[in-house]
Scaffold this active site. Structure first.
Site, mmCIF file in Angstrom:
data_model
loop_
_atom_site.group_PDB
_atom_site.id
_atom_site.type_symbol
_atom_site.label_atom_id
_atom_site.label_comp_id
_atom_site.label_asym_id
_atom_site.label_seq_id
_atom_site.Cartn_x
_atom_site.Cartn_y
_atom_site.Cartn_z
ATOM 1 N N GLU A 164 37.260 51.566 48.377
ATOM 2 C CA GLU A 164 37.801 50.839 47.222
ATOM 3 C C GLU A 164 38.998 50.012 47.689
ATOM 4 O OE1 GLU A 164 39.038 53.474 44.075
ATOM 5 O OE2 GLU A 164 40.176 51.901 43.089
ATOM 6 N N HIS B 282 42.009 47.031 46.804
ATOM 7 C CA HIS B 282 42.784 46.247 45.836
ATOM 8 C C HIS B 282 43.811 45.393 46.561
ATOM 9 C CE1 HIS B 282 41.053 48.402 42.521
ATOM 10 N NE2 HIS B 282 41.281 49.527 43.175
ATOM 11 N N ARG C 290 44.777 32.210 39.756
ATOM 12 C CA ARG C 290 45.009 33.258 38.780
ATOM 13 C C ARG C 290 46.275 34.068 39.102
ATOM 14 N NH1 ARG C 290 41.941 39.011 39.536
ATOM 15 N NH2 ARG C 290 42.518 39.843 37.518
ATOM 16 N N ASN D 125 36.013 45.706 45.654
ATOM 17 C CA ASN D 125 37.167 45.532 44.778
ATOM 18 C C ASN D 125 36.580 45.383 43.378
ATOM 19 O OD1 ASN D 125 39.308 44.768 43.220
ATOM 20 N ND2 ASN D 125 40.126 43.280 44.683
ATOM 21 N N TYR E 53 48.923 37.879 42.696
ATOM 22 C CA TYR E 53 47.890 37.861 43.743
ATOM 23 C C TYR E 53 48.129 36.824 44.833
ATOM 24 C CZ TYR E 53 45.485 40.700 40.266
ATOM 25 O OH TYR E 53 45.164 41.681 39.376
ATOM 26 N N PRO F 2 34.878 41.173 39.016
ATOM 27 C CA PRO F 2 35.182 40.102 38.064
ATOM 28 C C PRO F 2 36.569 39.482 38.268
ATOM 29 C CG PRO F 2 35.329 42.251 37.000
ATOM 30 C CD PRO F 2 34.716 42.477 38.353
ATOM 31 N N ASN F 3 36.628 38.181 38.055
ATOM 32 C CA ASN F 3 37.862 37.370 38.102
ATOM 33 C C ASN F 3 38.395 37.120 39.513
ATOM 34 O OD1 ASN F 3 38.028 37.066 35.248
ATOM 35 N ND2 ASN F 3 38.764 39.165 35.128
ATOM 36 N N ALA G 170 39.007 44.819 37.215
ATOM 37 C CA ALA G 170 39.380 45.648 36.062
ATOM 38 C C ALA G 170 38.413 46.809 35.832
ATOM 39 C CB ALA G 170 39.473 44.780 34.811
ATOM 40 N N ARG H 241 51.928 48.811 38.995
ATOM 41 C CA ARG H 241 51.746 47.829 37.922
ATOM 42 C C ARG H 241 51.678 48.532 36.557
ATOM 43 N NH1 ARG H 241 47.147 43.772 39.425
ATOM 44 N NH2 ARG H 241 48.102 42.711 37.647
HETATM 45 C C1 DQA Z 1 42.716 44.314 41.352
HETATM 46 C C2 DQA Z 1 43.602 45.140 40.419
HETATM 47 C C3 DQA Z 1 42.956 45.298 39.059
HETATM 48 O O1 DQA Z 1 43.789 46.061 38.204
HETATM 49 C C4 DQA Z 1 42.732 43.945 38.427
HETATM 50 O O2 DQA Z 1 42.058 44.080 37.196
HETATM 51 C C5 DQA Z 1 42.025 42.990 39.324
HETATM 52 C C6 DQA Z 1 42.388 42.953 40.733
HETATM 53 C C7 DQA Z 1 43.408 44.029 42.711
HETATM 54 O O3 DQA Z 1 42.704 43.622 43.637
HETATM 55 O O4 DQA Z 1 44.615 44.208 42.846
HETATM 56 O O5 DQA Z 1 41.190 42.199 38.896
HETATM 57 O O6 DQA Z 1 41.521 45.011 41.613
#
Ligand code: DQA
Length: 144
Positions: free
Chosen positions: A99, A101, A18, A75, A23, A10-11, A78, A108
């Site tokens: 996994e 990120h 964003r 990825n 990012y 998501p996102n 959240a 963070r």
């Molecule tokens: C994330 C880190 C997560 O905490 C965050 O909610 C994201 C992006 C990253 O790629 O750094 O949506 O997964």
């Protein structure tokens, strides 16, 4: 040719617009294009998908083996920090699962320091921006 599934949670469709301070300006298209290019160099095939819903992500993971994939990169956004459903989907697949990120989740907010996915993942790459995905793809290509 071995196929690797990349799931963006998501996102991540909002990348480039964003929280640019966290990012950067890299978009999801930039990441997907870089993955395609790297996949050619590594001699693997990559399929990228962006899914915002927890259930959709679980279904995609659950079907990955029968859909012909040999490894998964995810990825979880959240969901990383609280989704037992995604965790169980990862635990339930026999495929190696990496996994990924963009940001260093351990540098963070405290709520991001815990990943419920990490204990059931093959490994985790966190903090290298776009390169987190490319490093993950190189590792996944070695595993398959
Ligand atoms: C994330 C880190 C997560 O905490 C965050 O909610 C994201 C992006 C990253 O790629 O750094 O949506 O997964």
């Amino acid at each position: 040719m071995k196929k690797i599934l990349v799931i963006h949670g998501p996102n991540l469709d909002q990348l480039g617009k964003r929280e640019i301070d966290v990012y950067g300006k890299t978009t999801l298209d930039d990441i997907n294009r870089a993955l395609e290019k790297k996949a050619k160099e590594l001699g693997v095939e990559v399929k990228t998908v962006q899914l915002s819903g927890e259930g959709e992500i679980c279904k995609e993971i659950g079907a990955a083996k029968e859909n012909g994939f040999s490894a998964i990169m995810i990825n979880p956004g959240a969901y990383t920090h609280y989704s037992i459903a995604v965790r169980d989907a990862v635990a339930g697949t026999s495929l190696p699962t990496l996994e990924i990120h963009l940001s260093n989740i351990y540098a963070r907010e405290e709520f991001r320091h815990k990943s419920v996915i990490a204990p059931v993942a093959t490994g985790q790459i966190s903090g290298f921006g776009l390169d987190s995905y490319l490093l993950g793809l190189a590792a996944a290509a070695k595993l398959v």
